[in-house]
Design a protein around this motif. Structure first.
Motif, PDB file in Angstrom:
ATOM      1  N   SER A 127     -10.763  68.061  -8.517  1.00 25.44           N
ATOM      2  CA  SER A 127     -11.450  67.664  -7.282  1.00 25.44           C
ATOM      3  C   SER A 127     -10.488  66.924  -6.360  1.00 25.44           C
ATOM      4  O   SER A 127     -10.536  67.075  -5.130  1.00 25.44           O
ATOM      5  CB  SER A 127     -12.669  66.789  -7.611  1.00 25.44           C
ATOM      6  OG  SER A 127     -12.295  65.645  -8.356  1.00 25.44           O
TER       7      SER A 127
ATOM      8  N   ASN B  81      -8.465  78.912  -6.421  1.00 28.55           N
ATOM      9  CA  ASN B  81      -8.133  77.679  -7.135  1.00 28.55           C
ATOM     10  C   ASN B  81      -8.062  77.807  -8.648  1.00 28.55           C
ATOM     11  O   ASN B  81      -7.805  76.824  -9.341  1.00 28.55           O
ATOM     12  CB  ASN B  81      -9.108  76.556  -6.764  1.00 28.55           C
ATOM     13  CG  ASN B  81     -10.543  76.865  -7.163  1.00 28.55           C
ATOM     14  OD1 ASN B  81     -10.803  77.727  -7.999  1.00 28.55           O
ATOM     15  ND2 ASN B  81     -11.479  76.141  -6.556  1.00 28.55           N
TER      16      ASN B  81
ATOM     17  N   SER C  15      -8.315  69.519  -4.756  1.00 30.84           N
ATOM     18  CA  SER C  15      -9.021  70.217  -3.681  1.00 30.84           C
ATOM     19  C   SER C  15      -8.995  69.405  -2.391  1.00 30.84           C
ATOM     20  O   SER C  15      -8.837  69.949  -1.292  1.00 30.84           O
ATOM     21  CB  SER C  15     -10.477  70.484  -4.093  1.00 30.84           C
ATOM     22  OG  SER C  15     -10.538  71.377  -5.188  1.00 30.84           O
TER      23      SER C  15
END
Length: 268
Positions: free
Chosen positions: A244, A146, A247
């Motif tokens: 976030s 990531n 993700s």
């Protein structure tokens, strides 16, 4: 409001879509889509079934969806919420790009699974709507790692001023080569605008080796321009990473599969 409902209730229409009604997963499809069947475009699917090309696309997409959920235990299959199901079903009548189709189908399958539905956010449909196939490939890469480096390419003057000639120069590895390799910077900007990634132009990674290839390519591409303008080529290191929210998007929409790393090269 009842036409789409007939697609699941009417055995003739089901047969057109799935062929053998005894196929694994067909009953799960009916259960998962039960709530939204009367809320979509009331004419869309019957019209699609009357058009051979559209019918083929719809059959292909729904069969892939059936395959995705056929192994979900019956007691784990849940009804898909309208906020996700209606727009995704509409897309399935015409989307045939493999990368984008996979995102829609994965989101729909997660929304059908009691154990994974918490990851299926309604706004993810809009994110997929705003992605190109190349950006979908980049997202597959981000599923496994990531954080990635990039450099900002500048032409600097002796006075201390500079101009940015390439704000996001990055060498990535994707599952398959991108169609438009020169658009990587634009792709990353779009992903940031969608809230999936965050660009950090002045925050570099401690592993300097991660920048070696990109810097060599940037010097090769822009070195002549710097010399001809009597300015110095400056490479400012940065990085980008998943947010976030990004993700969660990856968790909901990117299938878990091994990525074959293929080096991206640039047309210099």
């Amino acid at each position: 409001m009842e036409m789409i409902s007939e697609v699941v209730k009417n055995k003739e229409l089901l047969t057109k879509i799935y062929g053998d009604l005894a196929q694994p997963g067909v009953q799960e499809v009916g259960k998962a889509l039960k709530t939204i069947l009367g809320l979509g475009n009331t004419i869309l699917w019957p019209v699609a079934l009357a058009n051979e090309k559209a019918k083929f696309t719809l059959q292909q997409n729904l069969n892939k969806y059936r395959e995705k959920i056929e192994d979900i235990p019956e007691d784990k299959v849940v009804e898909v919420t309208p906020e996700i199901g209606v727009p995704v079903l509409e897309k399935l009548t015409y989307v045939n790009n493999e990368e984008l189709r996979e995102l829609y189908l994965e989101l729909l399958s997660k929304a059908s699974n009691k154990d994974k539905v918490d990851a299926a956010h309604p706004s993810f449909v809009n994110i997929i709507n705003n992605l190109s196939p190349d950006e979908a490939l980049i997202l597959q890469l981000l599923r496994d790692e990531n954080t990635h480096p990039f450099i900002e390419v500048r032409l600097s003057q002796d006075s201390g001023g500079y101009s940015v000639i390439d704000p996001i120069f990055s060498v990535l590895k994707t599952p398959t080569p991108l169609t438009y390799k020169k658009n990587v910077g634009a792709y990353l900007s779009n992903l940031e605008g969608l809230g999936v990634i965050k660009l950090h132009p002045d925050n570099y990674l401690t592993n300097e080796k991660k920048y070696t290839e990109a810097e060599e390519l940037a010097k090769k591409k822009y070195g002549t321009l710097a010399s001809s303008s009597n300015r110095k080529l400056t490479l400012n290191r940065g990085h980008f990473n998943l947010t976030s929210f990004g993700s969660l998007f990856i968790k909901a929409c990117i299938p878990e599969r091994k990525v074959e790393e293929v080096r991206l090269t640039f047309s210099l």
